[in-house]
Motif scaffolding. Structure first.
Motif, short mmCIF file in Angstrom:
data_model
loop_
_atom_site.label_atom_id
_atom_site.label_comp_id
_atom_site.label_asym_id
_atom_site.label_seq_id
_atom_site.Cartn_x
_atom_site.Cartn_y
_atom_site.Cartn_z
N ARG A 282 4.98 -6.55 -2.03
CA ARG A 282 5.38 -7.77 -1.34
C ARG A 282 6.49 -8.48 -2.12
N GLN A 283 6.36 -8.46 -3.45
CA GLN A 283 7.39 -9.09 -4.30
C GLN A 283 8.65 -8.24 -4.39
N ARG A 284 8.54 -7.01 -3.90
CA ARG A 284 9.63 -6.03 -4.05
C ARG A 284 10.06 -5.92 -5.50
N ARG A 285 9.07 -5.82 -6.37
CA ARG A 285 9.38 -5.79 -7.80
C ARG A 285 10.16 -4.52 -8.14
N ALA A 286 11.12 -4.65 -9.05
CA ALA A 286 11.95 -3.52 -9.48
C ALA A 286 12.18 -3.64 -10.97
N LEU A 287 12.80 -2.62 -11.54
CA LEU A 287 13.17 -2.70 -12.96
C LEU A 287 14.26 -3.75 -13.13
N PRO A 288 14.30 -4.42 -14.29
CA PRO A 288 15.35 -5.41 -14.54
C PRO A 288 16.73 -4.79 -14.30
N ALA A 289 17.58 -5.54 -13.62
CA ALA A 289 18.89 -5.01 -13.20
C ALA A 289 19.71 -4.51 -14.38
N GLN A 290 19.65 -5.23 -15.52
CA GLN A 290 20.49 -4.82 -16.66
C GLN A 290 20.13 -3.42 -17.15
N ILE A 291 18.87 -3.01 -16.93
CA ILE A 291 18.46 -1.69 -17.38
C ILE A 291 19.04 -0.59 -16.51
N VAL A 292 18.99 -0.79 -15.20
CA VAL A 292 19.46 0.29 -14.32
C VAL A 292 20.96 0.27 -14.11
N GLU A 293 21.60 -0.89 -14.35
CA GLU A 293 23.04 -0.97 -14.06
C GLU A 293 23.92 -0.41 -15.17
N GLN A 294 23.33 -0.30 -16.38
CA GLN A 294 24.13 0.27 -17.47
C GLN A 294 24.62 1.65 -17.06
N GLU A 295 25.80 1.98 -17.53
CA GLU A 295 26.32 3.28 -17.18
C GLU A 295 25.56 4.37 -17.91
N ALA A 296 25.20 5.42 -17.19
CA ALA A 296 24.47 6.51 -17.83
C ALA A 296 25.44 7.35 -18.65
N SER A 297 25.42 7.16 -19.96
CA SER A 297 26.28 7.99 -20.81
C SER A 297 25.56 8.22 -22.13
N LEU A 298 25.78 9.36 -22.70
CA LEU A 298 25.12 9.68 -23.96
C LEU A 298 25.70 8.81 -25.08
N PRO A 299 24.87 8.37 -26.00
CA PRO A 299 25.37 7.51 -27.10
C PRO A 299 26.28 8.30 -28.03
#
Ligand code: C2E
Ligand code: MG
Ligand code: MG
Ligand code: MG
Length: 299
Positions: A282-299
């Motif tokens: 009901r809350q439509r809970r999701a992972l914090p946006a800053q976590i999923v929005e980071q670009e996926a790249s190897l360190p």
């Protein structure tokens, strides 16, 4: 009756040294008690399913859930599966209990879909004992037909122990299960008999990385290498990969950067009673946006 068995066992233990062998310890007492109470638990409606969200690491959204059984016993309280699933397997009671789990999980998922929540997949654990039972396909089919759940929204979790013996009937049965339209996953991947031959021959859709590998992912170079390799293996085989037991933001970040598809773990949510799970939807809970929005790249 459980109490009588308990009382008798205790009495023998206390008053008659001849019967109090080292084997008759607390553990076997608990076993006796659990086993007899377990026989009545289904008809007394004492089982409940809790649901743990599975979250997509690209969108951050809940995309599925794993149904996990608990036994709400009038005296023992909420008994976790670790204390009774083994006994249920040994006695064969896991077959009717497992059929109940399948039906209940399908019905719950369909009810949430009908209520208008996002379309989810529900995963159900299957024990080796159920896999060997003659009515597996039938109970799977009737759970789907009776509840009206789209088979694509059901996932069956298998463990590697299934593949250790008698492989031939297993392959055929897996194909027949797949033919119903359900998804198949390998639970606790990497802890059992991880054979490349079954991975290439069996119609599997998902690998679930065991949480023992995830636990030290950010501190132990070997675990990190294993997890990275499992993700690559899964993707090369065109399988999806879910990490279990994700408890920290660091673990999550590591997994996301390496392209892991989904996560399940306390970091997002513990397994929840159906009402509480529905609250999340009901809350439509999701992972914090800053976590999923980071670009996926190897360190
Ligand atoms: P599993 O299938 O590997 O399920 C995942 C277990 O890990 C669950 O324990 C879950 O609560 C726990 N878990 C999830 N996230 C975390 C985390 O971040 N940290 C930690 N420490 N633990 C986490 P649970 O519910 O106690 O279930 C234990 C096992 O019992 C399951 O392991 C499964 O093998 C079995 N089981 C549960 N329900 C059923 C069922 O309906 N049928 C059968 N045959 N087995 C079941
Ligand atoms: Mg599982
Ligand atoms: Mg597991
Ligand atoms: Mg496990």
């Amino acid at each position: 009756h459980a109490d009588i068995a308990m009382y008798r066992a205790k009495k023998l233990g206390r008053n008659n040294f001849q019967f109090y062998t080292p084997a008759m310890n607390e553990e076997s007492l608990e076993r006796v008690r659990i086993e007899s109470a377990l026989r009545n638990a289904l008809e007394r409606n004492e089982f409940v399913l809790h649901y743990q969200p599975q979250v997509d690491l690209k969108s951050g959204q809940i995309v599925g859930m794993e149904a996990l059984i608990r036994w709400n016993h009038p005296e023992l309280g909420m008994v976790p599966p670790g204390r009774f699933v083994g006994v249920a397997e040994e006695t064969g009671l896991i077959v009717p209990i497992g059929a109940w789990v399948m039906r209940t999980a399908c019905a719950q998922n369909k009810a949430w879909q009908d209520a208008g929540y996002q379309r989810l997949r529900v995963a159900v654990n299957l024990s080796a004992r159920q896999f060997g039972a003659p009515d597996l396909l039938q109970s799977l089919e009737s759970a789907l037909n009776d509840t009206g759940l789209d088979p694509a929204c059901l996932e069956i979790e298998l463990t590697e122990s299934l593949f250790m013996s008698d492989v031939t009937p297993a392959v055929e049965l897996l194909h027949r299960m797949k033919a119903l339209g359900v998804n198949l996953s390998i639970d606790d991947f990497g802890t059992g008999y991880s054979s490349f031959s079954y991975l290439s021959r069996f119609p599997i859709d998902v690998l679930k990385i065991d949480r023992s590998f995830v636990a030290d992912i950010t501190h132990d170079a070997n675990d990190a290498a294993i997890v990275t390799s499992i993700i690559a293996l899964a993707h090369n085989l065109k399988l999806a990969v879910i990490a279990e037991g994700v408890e920290t933001a660091e673990q999550l970040d590591y997994l996301r950067r390496r392209g892991c598809d989904e996560m399940q773990g306390y970091y997002f949510s513990k397994p929840l009673a159906a009402d509480d799970f529905e609250q999340l939807l009901r809350q439509r809970r999701a992972l914090p946006a800053q976590i999923v929005e980071q670009e996926a790249s190897l360190p």
